[in-house]
Design a protein around this motif. Structure first.
Motif, PDB file in Angstrom:
ATOM      1  N   SER A 214      49.298  56.719  64.992  1.00 54.63           N
ATOM      2  CA  SER A 214      49.769  57.765  64.087  1.00 54.63           C
ATOM      3  C   SER A 214      49.768  57.300  62.642  1.00 54.63           C
ATOM      4  O   SER A 214      49.778  56.099  62.351  1.00 54.63           O
ATOM      5  CB  SER A 214      51.191  58.163  64.505  1.00 54.63           C
ATOM      6  OG  SER A 214      51.731  59.124  63.642  1.00 54.63           O
ATOM      7  N   THR A 215      49.736  58.259  61.741  1.00 51.87           N
ATOM      8  CA  THR A 215      50.032  57.946  60.345  1.00 51.87           C
ATOM      9  C   THR A 215      51.531  57.804  60.183  1.00 51.87           C
ATOM     10  O   THR A 215      52.303  58.131  61.087  1.00 51.87           O
ATOM     11  CB  THR A 215      49.511  59.057  59.422  1.00 51.87           C
ATOM     12  OG1 THR A 215      50.096  60.300  59.821  1.00 51.87           O
ATOM     13  CG2 THR A 215      47.993  59.166  59.485  1.00 51.87           C
ATOM     14  N   ALA A 216      51.954  57.313  59.023  1.00 52.53           N
ATOM     15  CA  ALA A 216      53.379  57.124  58.761  1.00 52.53           C
ATOM     16  C   ALA A 216      53.853  58.122  57.717  1.00 52.53           C
ATOM     17  O   ALA A 216      53.171  58.379  56.727  1.00 52.53           O
ATOM     18  CB  ALA A 216      53.645  55.702  58.287  1.00 52.53           C
ATOM     19  N   VAL A 217      55.038  58.680  57.951  1.00 51.34           N
ATOM     20  CA  VAL A 217      55.674  59.581  56.999  1.00 51.34           C
ATOM     21  C   VAL A 217      56.721  58.796  56.222  1.00 51.34           C
ATOM     22  O   VAL A 217      57.524  58.065  56.817  1.00 51.34           O
ATOM     23  CB  VAL A 217      56.353  60.773  57.700  1.00 51.34           C
ATOM     24  CG1 VAL A 217      56.972  61.721  56.680  1.00 51.34           C
ATOM     25  CG2 VAL A 217      55.366  61.519  58.576  1.00 51.34           C
ATOM     26  N   ILE A 218      56.710  58.945  54.905  1.00 53.24           N
ATOM     27  CA  ILE A 218      57.733  58.342  54.042  1.00 53.24           C
ATOM     28  C   ILE A 218      58.515  59.486  53.425  1.00 53.24           C
ATOM     29  O   ILE A 218      57.939  60.349  52.752  1.00 53.24           O
ATOM     30  CB  ILE A 218      57.109  57.469  52.948  1.00 53.24           C
ATOM     31  CG1 ILE A 218      56.154  56.438  53.558  1.00 53.24           C
ATOM     32  CG2 ILE A 218      58.188  56.771  52.132  1.00 53.24           C
ATOM     33  CD1 ILE A 218      55.338  55.678  52.530  1.00 53.24           C
ATOM     34  N   GLU A 219      59.827  59.529  53.676  1.00 56.07           N
ATOM     35  CA  GLU A 219      60.619  60.671  53.249  1.00 56.07           C
ATOM     36  C   GLU A 219      61.999  60.210  52.798  1.00 56.07           C
ATOM     37  O   GLU A 219      62.415  59.079  53.074  1.00 56.07           O
ATOM     38  CB  GLU A 219      60.749  61.681  54.394  1.00 56.07           C
ATOM     39  CG  GLU A 219      61.504  61.147  55.599  1.00 56.07           C
ATOM     40  CD  GLU A 219      61.587  62.154  56.730  1.00 56.07           C
ATOM     41  OE1 GLU A 219      60.679  62.986  56.859  1.00 56.07           O
ATOM     42  OE2 GLU A 219      62.576  62.107  57.497  1.00 56.07           O
ATOM     43  N   PRO A 220      62.764  61.084  52.140  1.00 49.43           N
ATOM     44  CA  PRO A 220      64.107  60.698  51.690  1.00 49.43           C
ATOM     45  C   PRO A 220      65.047  60.452  52.867  1.00 49.43           C
ATOM     46  O   PRO A 220      64.892  61.044  53.941  1.00 49.43           O
ATOM     47  CB  PRO A 220      64.573  61.909  50.869  1.00 49.43           C
ATOM     48  CG  PRO A 220      63.340  62.680  50.554  1.00 49.43           C
ATOM     49  CD  PRO A 220      62.391  62.440  51.685  1.00 49.43           C
TER      50      PRO A 220
END
Length: 699
Positions: A424-430
């Protein structure tokens, strides 16, 4: 409200007039000719041998609510036969002698036997209490185990529940009036409950109070709960894609399908445990279709072909496996079966796309590698990190490989971990700071049929000094939520709007979220008890609900069961009924309990605490004295056992275990405890269970 009471033989219990029944009508009949009798059972041999059996008993009819009447029958032990009836209400009763050969209690026992209660025994030295459940109108059975669902964890102990009705069967209501005989009521009862025997030394007042409590509790559980559909219910067939891994995880689904009258077909891989045509497997499913479950461009076509290959019509298709949501929705569309839009599933399973539903520009990013992360950090006009951050796989579940990042140096570690999971790709979020919640919705055409909010106490990664290696694996779940009502309304409206705008309109949805700027926080409230309580200083901003993720399914089975126990709503049943388009029964099963205890959220029968017991070490599981750790705990600590509703070990003797699996904590067990006294007691019992649980793991 009218109550008719008949006292047969020399029973010493007077009818008690409920305070809320000014129009009470009493009809008391006393039989003083009873002959002594030995202990009785409902077996044919015993009944033939005891033709002259007559035991003192009394019974009362009560109109419980619009939907149901009940008949309570109390049978006294033979030792009470010589007792003089000294409590007949003045002016409201009439005495008459009956011939010995009529034996009213004998007719009651015969009626029980004919109704199917052949295994129920009358107490020899205690008081036996029965309740017959009588629906007020004709109809068709929506669920055959209705009483077991509604009476689960009843505060008064139950010895036996008899449910003679079959799924979808037509039921004709029996008129309940002063002319209706007790044998007729027993014969036509939709259910019969044999309560645990009552000690014969109880006083008249105590027994009366017990019956009053029983009636009140039944009213709380049955008042709004539809059992019967006014219209015939067509029998339907449903396909489950990817059978559950074992009977522990699958049992609640298979039992619900049977009780609903749904014929269940399993579509799963070759070699699944439900594939062999054994008698045991036939109890759980109608058929098994072996299918290649590889996730590729032909997955949808294989699911469609599997359904079309079955010789009988299939009315719905569903899955509980996150990685097949989109494929099953596409297959349902191609087959013309009920489903939510494919686009809604595509967004919900993609953590990046679902994050954008509440995104602020420059706050969220998606990368496929550490190199792409480094390139992104060099373009602050596109993405400017504000710590702390969350990094997680775009595709994933169960808090796998989810990291909290407090400094830029740890971003690469978190991204590498997330991208390694599921390719998977990675999500960067608050990171949203505030109480975390599990929120479950049952929706019909975009309207909320039922919603519950459960509180998740802080986990490892919630700590202010948490490292990138700490996990978001849950530690407990507390039902119902302690958040103030206005914040709970914000949660419901915000998340429901997101679901509906996305295209989800009917079904069961498990949503995770946090309340930002909440007026409540987790704090030690004394004695080491951590709970959600009002902040000492109110936040400056307005409270808002921030979405974490959407799961277009019931929560995992270990969380679905606590909801079912606490509220009486079965999410697995809701999922299947939505999948076959049975909206009438979806409304029927989404009705929670109706207890009216102060401080309880509407619909729950008690406070409950689901405890996640983490594995303490790696190695091989060993059961001391051949007992599972949960059973050993209950035997060693009966004081805890009385609060334990459900206890489930995940490993058996000889299993090899590790502390972590794909970045998520592994658990030894889940244990659900309850309290009818207070939320605090539920938490205290849960904490004590966690401290007292012992599992032997040999390195």
């Amino acid at each position: 409200m009218a109550i008719d009471i008949a006292l047969d033989s020399t029973a010493t219990l007077p009818p008690k007039v409920p305070q809320d029944a000014p129009d009470l009508a009493l009809d008391v009949t006393l039989d003083v000719t009873a002959a002594p009798a030995a202990a009785s059972t409902t077996s044919d041999a015993q009944l033939r041998n005891d033709e002259n059996l007559s035991r003192p008993f009394f019974w009362e009819r009560i109109r419980l609510c619009e939907l149901y009447s009940v008949v309570h029958v109390t049978v006294l032990p033979p030792s009470q036969l010589g007792t003089r009836c000294a409590c007949q209400p003045e002016g409201s009763a009439r005495q008459r002698k009956q011939p010995k050969n009529q034996n009213p209690s004998n007719r009651f026992i015969h009626a029980l036997h004919k109704a199917g209660c052949a295994s129920v025994k009358l107490a020899t030295t205690s008081i036996s209490v029965f309740t017959c459940i009588l629906p007020s109108t004709d109809g068709y059975v929506g669920r055959s185990d209705f009483l077991r669902i509604r009476l689960q964890d009843f505060p008064l102990p139950i010895e036996h529940i008899h449910e003679p009705l079959q799924p979808l069967q037509q039921y004709n209501a029996v008129p309940v009036n002063s002319e209706t005989s007790l044998p007729s009521l027993v014969k036509r009862a939709a259910g019969i409950v044999k309560w645990a025997d009552v000690d014969s030394t109880v006083s008249i007042a105590e027994l009366q109070e017990r019956l009053q409590d029983l009636t009140h509790e039944l009213r709380c559980r049955l008042d709004n709960a539809l059992w019967l559909s006014p219209e015939p219910i067509a029998r339907k067939r449903i396909a489950l894609v990817r059978g559950r891994p074992n009977i522990t995880a699958g049992g609640p689904i298979y039992r619900a399908a049977e009780a609903l009258g749904l014929d269940l077909v399993i579509i799963s891989e070759e070699g699944h445990w439900l594939q062999p045509e054994t008698e045991e497997n036939k109890k759980h499913r109608e058929a098994f279709i072996s299918t290649d479950m590889s996730e590729d461009e032909n997955t949808v076509n294989r699911f469609v072909a599997a359904v079309k290959s079955y010789p009988l019509p299939i009315d719905g298709i569903f899955t509980l496996s996150d990685n097949f949501f989109v494929a099953v929705a596409k297959a349902a569309e191609l087959l013309g079966l009920p489903t939510s839009p494919v686009s809604a599933f595509e967004t919900s399973v993609d953590k990046y796309r679902s994050r954008l539903l509440q995104d602020e520009p420059g706050k969220t990013a998606r990368v496929s590698s550490v190199a792409e992360l480094n390139a992104l950090l060099e373009t602050p006009d596109r993405f400017l990190p504000s710590f702390p951050l969350i990094v997680k796989p775009t595709k994933g579940w169960s808090s796998e490989c989810v990291s909290k990042v407090r400094k830029v140096e740890d971003l690469s570690v978190a991204v590498e971990k997330a991208t390694a999971r599921h390719g998977s790709t990675a999500v960067i979020e608050p990171f949203f700071d505030g109480p975390e919640m599990d929120v479950n919705f049952v929706l019909l055409d975009g309207e909320i049929l039922f919603c519950e909010i459960a509180d998740e106490p802080p986990c490892q990664a919630d700590a202010g000094d948490a490292s990138v290696h700490d996990t978001f694996s849950p530690v407990a779940l507390t039902l119902p939520s302690a958040l103030p009502d206005h914040e709970q309304e914000i949660v419901k409206s915000t998340l429901c709007d997101i679901l509906v705008n996305l295209g989800f309109r009917t079904g069961i949805f498990h949503v995770e979220a946090r309340m930002v700027n909440s007026s409540y926080e987790y704090r030690d409230i004394g004695g080491g008890v951590i709970d959600l309580v009002p902040k000492k200083t109110l936040p400056l901003g307005e409270p808002s609900c921030r979405l974490i993720e959407i799961n277009a399914r019931p929560p995992g089975f270990r969380v679905t069961l606590p909801s079912k126990q606490t509220y009486g709503v079965d999410y697995f049943a809701a999922r299947m009924l939505a999948a076959v388009g049975d909206t009438n029964r979806l409304k029927m099963i989404a009705q929670p309990f109706q207890h009216d205890v102060a401080d309880w959220a509407s619909g729950c029968q008690y406070w409950s605490r689901l405890v996640y017991v983490p594995l303490p070490a790696e190695g091989t599981v060993h059961w001391v004295e051949g007992l599972s750790p949960c059973e050993e705990l209950k035997r060693r600590r009966p004081d805890l056992a009385e609060h334990i509703v459900m206890a489930m070990d995940y490993f058996v003797e000889g299993d090899k275990v590790s502390l972590y699996d794909d970045g998520a904590r592994n658990y030894a067990a889940n244990i659900l405890v309850c309290s009818r006294k207070s939320r605090r007691e539920a938490i205290e019992m849960g904490d004590e269970v966690l401290r007292s649980y012992k599992i032997d793991i040999e390195a």
